[in-house]
Design an enzyme around this catalytic site. Structure first.
Site, PDB file in Angstrom:
ATOM      1  N   ALA A  43     -45.342 -31.740  40.900  1.00 60.82           N
ATOM      2  CA  ALA A  43     -46.794 -32.200  41.232  1.00 60.82           C
ATOM      3  C   ALA A  43     -47.228 -31.518  42.203  1.00 60.82           C
ATOM      4  O   ALA A  43     -46.850 -31.545  43.201  1.00 60.82           O
ATOM      5  CB  ALA A  43     -46.662 -33.710  41.145  1.00 60.82           C
ATOM      6  N   LYS A  44     -48.698 -31.259  42.092  1.00 62.93           N
ATOM      7  CA  LYS A  44     -49.388 -30.830  43.456  1.00 62.93           C
ATOM      8  C   LYS A  44     -49.202 -31.299  44.501  1.00 62.93           C
ATOM      9  O   LYS A  44     -49.294 -31.413  45.654  1.00 62.93           O
ATOM     10  CB  LYS A  44     -50.792 -30.487  42.903  1.00 62.93           C
ATOM     11  CG  LYS A  44     -51.604 -29.797  43.859  1.00 62.93           C
ATOM     12  CD  LYS A  44     -50.988 -28.264  43.871  1.00 62.93           C
ATOM     13  CE  LYS A  44     -51.840 -27.414  45.085  1.00 62.93           C
ATOM     14  NZ  LYS A  44     -51.389 -25.913  44.995  1.00 62.93           N
TER      15      LYS A  44
END
Length: 282
Positions: free
Chosen positions: A247-248
Site C-alpha cells: 500500500a502506498k
C-alpha cells in the site's frame, strides 16, 4: 461453456499510481486470457469523484504498456452511470434496498465487537424506518443498502466456483446489508463491478484473495438481476518483507518510481510471472 471465448479484465481505480501488487494482478488476468486465445479488458473504475484524477488514468495506461500488457477493450465506469441507476431502481421497485442515513462513526460505535482492519458489518439501524421517518430525513445525505435477508429469501442457496478453493457455498448474510449506492458516488463497488462484468462479457474474474468474501455479495446480485456467473480466480496478494499487503501509505514503491529507478518493465514482468521475490518492494 465449450467454445466460449475467455474474457478477463483488470479494473484499477485512478486514485493513485499502480504498484507491484497491481502489476501482479494485471499480469495474471492478461496472461490467463492470452494463453487461451481470449480477450483482455482494461476497465477504469473512475466513479469516485473526490479521488479519481485524469493524470492517474494516464499513469495506469503508461504503467501497463511499460509492463508489455496490451488490452482489447478500454472502458470507463463513468460512462455507465445510467446502467447503475437503472439496476438500483429495479431493486428499489422490488423493495430490496433501503436508504441509510447513518454516518461511519455511528456504525462503528454500534459494532458489538472489534473488527480489526475490516469495516464493521452494518447493524441494520435504518432497515426498519417507517415511511414517515424516511420522508422526514429525505433531504439528508444517504446511501442505499441491500436488505440482505430479503435478498437471500428470494435467491435461496447460492454457490460459485474458485480456481483454488473449488466449489464455494455463498454466505452473503455474513456481509450484512452492503451499500449499493454511496452518498458520494452513484454506485458502490459491489453493484458496479457485478453489472460491468456481465456487460463486458467477462468469463473469468482474476483478482486478489482480499475480495474472496465479496464474491458472495456479487453472487446474490447476479441472481437478483439475472446476470451470468463467471468463474473466479482469487490469487494471493503481493506482500512486503513484513508480510503486509502493499500500500502506498506503507511506502510501497509505485511502478513509476521503479521505472525511474532504472527497472525494465519486461524484466520486471518476467520476475512477477516467475514468482521472484527479489524486488525491493516485495
Amino acid at each position: 461453456m465449450s467454445g466460449e471465448t475467455v474474457i478477463t479484465r483488470f479494473a484499477p481505480s485512478p486514485t493513485g499510481r499502480l504498484h507491484l501488487g497491481h502489476a501482479a494482478s494485471a499480469i495474471r488476468a492478461h496472461d490467463y486470457a492470452r494463453e487461451r486465445g481470449g480477450r483482455f479488458v482494461l476497465r477504469i473504475e473512475d466513479i469516485d469523484g473526490t479521488r479519481s484524477r485524469p493524470e492517474f488514468v494516464a499513469g495506469i495506461l503508461e504503467d501497463l504498456a511499460w509492463l508489455g500488457l496490451r488490452w482489447d477493450l478500454l472502458v470507463f465506469q463513468s460512462e455507465r452511470l445510467a446502467k447503475y441507476q437503472a439496476a438500483l431502481e429495479t431493486l428499489k421497485a422490488r423493495g430490496l434496498v433501503y436508504p441509510c442515513f447513518c454516518t461511519r462513526a455511528e456504525i462503528a460505535a454500534s459494532a458489538s465487537a472489534p473488527q480489526g482492519d475490516a469495516a464493521p458489518v452494518y447493524p441494520g439501524i435504518c432497515r426498519d424506518l417507517t415511511v414517515e421517518e424516511v420522508t422526514a430525513r429525505a433531504h439528508l445525505a444517504h446511501c442505499w443498502r441491500l436488505d440482505m435477508a430479503k435478498a437471500v429469501a428470494i435467491t435461496g442457496a447460492l454457490a460459485w466456483h474458485d480456481a483454488i478453493a473449488g466449489a464455494v457455498v455463498a454466505d452473503p448474510l455474513a456481509q450484512g446489508d452492503v451499500v449499493l449506492a454511496r452518498k458520494d458516488a452513484p454506485a458502490s463497488y459491489h453493484l458496479a463491478v457485478t453489472l460491468d462484468d456481465a456487460a463486458q462479457g467477462v468469463t473469468d474474474v482474476v483478482r486478489g484473495v482480499d475480495l474472496f468474501a465479496a464474491t458472495d455479495v456479487h453472487r446474490v446480485l447476479q441472481a437478483l438481476l439475472g446476470l451470468p456467473v463467471p468463474s473466479y480466480h482469487h490469487h494471493p496478494l503481493v506482500v512486503d518483507a513484513a508480510g503486509r499487503r502493499l500500500a502506498k501509505r506503507d511506502g510501497a514503491l509505485s511502478l513509476a518510481e521503479m521505472r525511474e529507478g532504472g527497472e525494465d518493465g519486461a524484466t520486471l514482468a518476467a520476475r512477477v510471472r516467475g514468482g521472484d521475490r527479489l524486488a525491493t518492494s516485495w
